[in-house]
Design a protein around this motif. Structure first.
Motif: not given
Length: 145
Positions: A35-45, A53-58, A114-122
């Motif tokens: 579920k956590a990876m499912g929150m992150l993958a669409p952002i990365v894509k 906030a969603v990134v840090m939660q996941a 690392a608390a990614p602050a943008d897409l590239d860091a994520l």
């Protein structure tokens, strides 16, 4: 009365830990990770906007789940029966499996720190964390169907 209530609650908690089913526990952790990876993958894509906030939660969920993983507790001898996708390699190479868990712990903790602050860091952190998932699934999971 209060001491009696505390004693009963403590006994109930201890009993639930003793009767916990390792297969159910590890399945719940894997579902949580998915579920956590499912929150992150669409952002990365680029399918969803970056939301810190969603990134840090996941990432926090992944790191917390990683801390709960213990090969001896969640994959004890005899828990490879039934409807399990855990590969026999887990029991054949306990040290290697625990090393994979330890790497996942370290990489998820680093991603949170690392608390990614943008897409590239994520993307950097996601790549590191995701490689743990795929590597472990390749080596220590049996694919169904």
């Amino acid at each position: 009365m209060r001491n009696l209530l505390l004693a009963v609650c403590g006994l109930a908690l201890a009993t639930s830990v003793v009767w916990a089913d390792p297969m159910e526990e590890r399945e719940a952790l894997m579902k949580s990770n998915g579920k956590a990876m499912g929150m992150l993958a669409p952002i990365v894509k680029g399918e969803k906007d970056f939301d810190a906030a969603v990134v840090m939660q996941a990432l926090t969920t992944l790191a917390e789940d990683a801390q709960k993983m213990d090969a001896a507790v969640l994959w004890p001898e005899g828990s490879n029966t039934g409807d399990s996708t855990s590969s026999p390699k887990i029991w054949e190479d306990k040290a290697g499996f625990q090393a994979a868990i330890d790497k996942f712990r370290a990489d998820t903790a680093a991603a949170v720190a690392a608390a990614p602050a943008d897409l590239d860091a994520l993307k950097v952190q996601f790549g590191s964390v995701a490689s743990n998932c795929s590597g472990c699934h390749e080596a220590f999971r049996v694919k169904k169907g």
